[in-house]
Design an enzyme around this catalytic site. Structure first.
Site, short mmCIF file in Angstrom:
data_model
loop_
_atom_site.label_atom_id
_atom_site.label_comp_id
_atom_site.label_asym_id
_atom_site.label_seq_id
_atom_site.Cartn_x
_atom_site.Cartn_y
_atom_site.Cartn_z
N LYS A 1 -7.54 3.24 -3.81
CA LYS A 1 -8.01 4.63 -3.81
C LYS A 1 -6.84 5.60 -3.74
O LYS A 1 -6.94 6.72 -4.26
CB LYS A 1 -9.01 4.86 -2.69
CG LYS A 1 -8.46 4.72 -1.27
CD LYS A 1 -7.93 6.03 -0.71
CE LYS A 1 -7.25 5.81 0.62
NZ LYS A 1 -6.75 7.09 1.22
N GLY B 1 -11.02 3.60 5.99
CA GLY B 1 -12.24 4.31 5.61
C GLY B 1 -11.95 5.75 5.24
O GLY B 1 -10.79 6.16 5.14
N ALA C 1 -6.90 12.51 8.95
CA ALA C 1 -6.36 12.60 10.31
C ALA C 1 -6.64 13.96 10.96
O ALA C 1 -6.99 14.03 12.14
CB ALA C 1 -4.86 12.33 10.28
N ARG D 1 -2.81 13.48 1.00
CA ARG D 1 -1.43 13.54 0.48
C ARG D 1 -1.38 13.05 -0.96
O ARG D 1 -0.61 13.58 -1.77
CB ARG D 1 -0.51 12.70 1.37
CG ARG D 1 -0.28 13.28 2.74
CD ARG D 1 0.82 12.55 3.48
NE ARG D 1 0.49 11.17 3.77
CZ ARG D 1 -0.11 10.76 4.88
NH1 ARG D 1 -0.49 11.64 5.79
NH2 ARG D 1 -0.36 9.49 5.09
N GLU E 1 1.56 7.28 0.08
CA GLU E 1 1.53 5.84 -0.12
C GLU E 1 1.24 5.43 -1.57
O GLU E 1 1.72 4.41 -2.05
CB GLU E 1 0.49 5.20 0.80
CG GLU E 1 0.87 5.20 2.27
CD GLU E 1 1.90 4.13 2.64
OE1 GLU E 1 2.56 3.60 1.73
OE2 GLU E 1 2.03 3.84 3.83
N ARG F 1 9.79 7.69 16.49
CA ARG F 1 11.24 7.65 16.32
C ARG F 1 11.94 8.84 16.97
O ARG F 1 13.09 8.75 17.35
CB ARG F 1 11.59 7.62 14.83
CG ARG F 1 11.16 6.36 14.12
CD ARG F 1 11.64 6.34 12.69
NE ARG F 1 11.12 5.20 11.96
CZ ARG F 1 11.64 3.97 12.02
NH1 ARG F 1 12.69 3.73 12.77
NH2 ARG F 1 11.08 2.98 11.33
N ASP G 1 -14.07 6.01 0.85
CA ASP G 1 -12.69 6.50 0.92
C ASP G 1 -12.24 7.07 -0.42
O ASP G 1 -11.50 8.05 -0.49
CB ASP G 1 -11.78 5.35 1.35
CG ASP G 1 -10.51 5.83 2.01
OD1 ASP G 1 -10.32 7.05 2.18
OD2 ASP G 1 -9.68 4.97 2.38
#
Length: 328
Positions: free
Chosen positions: A186, A131, A135, A250, A276, A27, A239
């Protein structure tokens, strides 16, 4: 690649180093210029070089109009609206790959279901990658493995081959449901694990939440048609262990802050990226209730985030539940 956040950028690097020409949509003009001129995403990965073959743009049409693979790395709750905007520029034969770990609020849909509903794409053209993948570690080229899921072996293997490098090892499956449920659940459990540690309740409680949370994940997955072996693999148990144990997550770090007494609004306002599990918690509760699946830990988090219950009340409630056989 649709999404220039932390994970989107890292996966774009994987694809580029696996041999694909990648156009990365973001963006922000500043971010696109940073990637194109200096080969850095200074916002998310300031100290890591990005391959020069990755081209960034703020124009979705430019990113999509000739794409053979459309990789989606946007927040779960914005996927539908974004796809509706982007659909006119996506080719009829393009393959969709979701990196998104969440459940849509209101519809209780998994991300592959949202993609299918909005675009009308055949299930064979929709894949999921999920999985134990942080990052920041992946973009630093540290070794990891992941799950690639699609409705057919051929589709899954094609995506597997497109994202295989000497540090990123994908395994394929045709269990899309299990792969997506593992990734979504998870995140919710990681917030709870963070709360437990943030409140100083100890590693024993932390381990118990992970184990009983995994039982919840498995119950829901099986009720929806997932295979148990999928959930014991990378996209489920793997995960879960990573996300519930690393402050780089996060969701885990959000839980830690909640456990230490910070408000949810304060935590979220100070973040670059979406957590999330916060939106997934109520969507997951609704999905589980629709299928008559008992998920007390996940339900407790949804009630805490909604302000219906305090953390202390939730702990008392969980510890005073009726005794039962462990495998139930």
């Amino acid at each position: 690649m649709m999404g220039g956040g932390s994970w989107g950028t890292a996966f774009a690097v994987v694809l580029a180093e696996a041999g694909s020409q990648v156009t990365l949509w973001t963006r922000g003009e500043e971010m696109a210029a940073d990637i194109n001129q200096f080969h850095r995403n200074s916002r998310y990965h300031p100290d890591v070089d990005i391959p020069e073959t990755i081209i960034a743009t703020t124009d979705p049409q430019e990113a999509l109009q000739s794409a053979e693979i459309v990789v989606l790395a946007v927040p779960a709750q914005s996927l539908r609206a974004n796809l509706m905007d982007w659909a006119p520029w996506i080719g009829d034969e393009a393959v969709y790959v979701s990196l998104i770990k969440g459940i849509e609020l209101g519809t209780s849909m998994r991300m592959s279901e949202v993609i299918a509903e909005v675009t009308g794409a055949d299930p064979q053209r929709i894949a999921v990658v999920s999985g134990p993948n942080l990052a920041k570690e992946i973009i630093a080229r540290q070794p990891t493995a992941t799950t690639v899921a699609a409705s057919t072996q051929a589709s899954a293997v094609a995506i597997q081959q497109a994202c295989t490098t000497d540090y990123f090892r994908p395994y394929w499956t045709t269990d899309v449901i299990g792969t997506e449920i593992g990734g979504a659940v998870k995140n919710v459990l990681a917030i709870v694990c963070g709360i437990v540690l943030g409140k100083g309740l100890g590693r024993s409680a932390h381990a118990a939440i992970m184990a009983r949370g995994f039982a919840e994940m498995t119950r829901l997955g099986i009720a929806l048609g997932a295979r148990p072996d999928t959930l014991t693999g990378l996209c489920g148990l793997g995960d879960l262990v990573l996300t519930c144990s690393s402050e780089m997550s996060r969701n885990m770090s959000c839980g830690l802050a909640l456990g230490r007494g910070e408000t949810l609004d304060t935590i979220l306002q100070g973040r670059l990226a979406v957590t999330e599990g916060v939106a997934t918690a109520p969507a997951l509760k609704k999905l589980a209730q629709e299928h008559d699946v008992d998920m007390p830990i996940s339900f407790a988090l949804a009630d805490i985030l909604a302000g219906h219950m305090t953390v202390d009340e939730a702990m008392v409630d969980l510890m005073s539940r009726e005794h039962r056989f462990e495998a139930e």
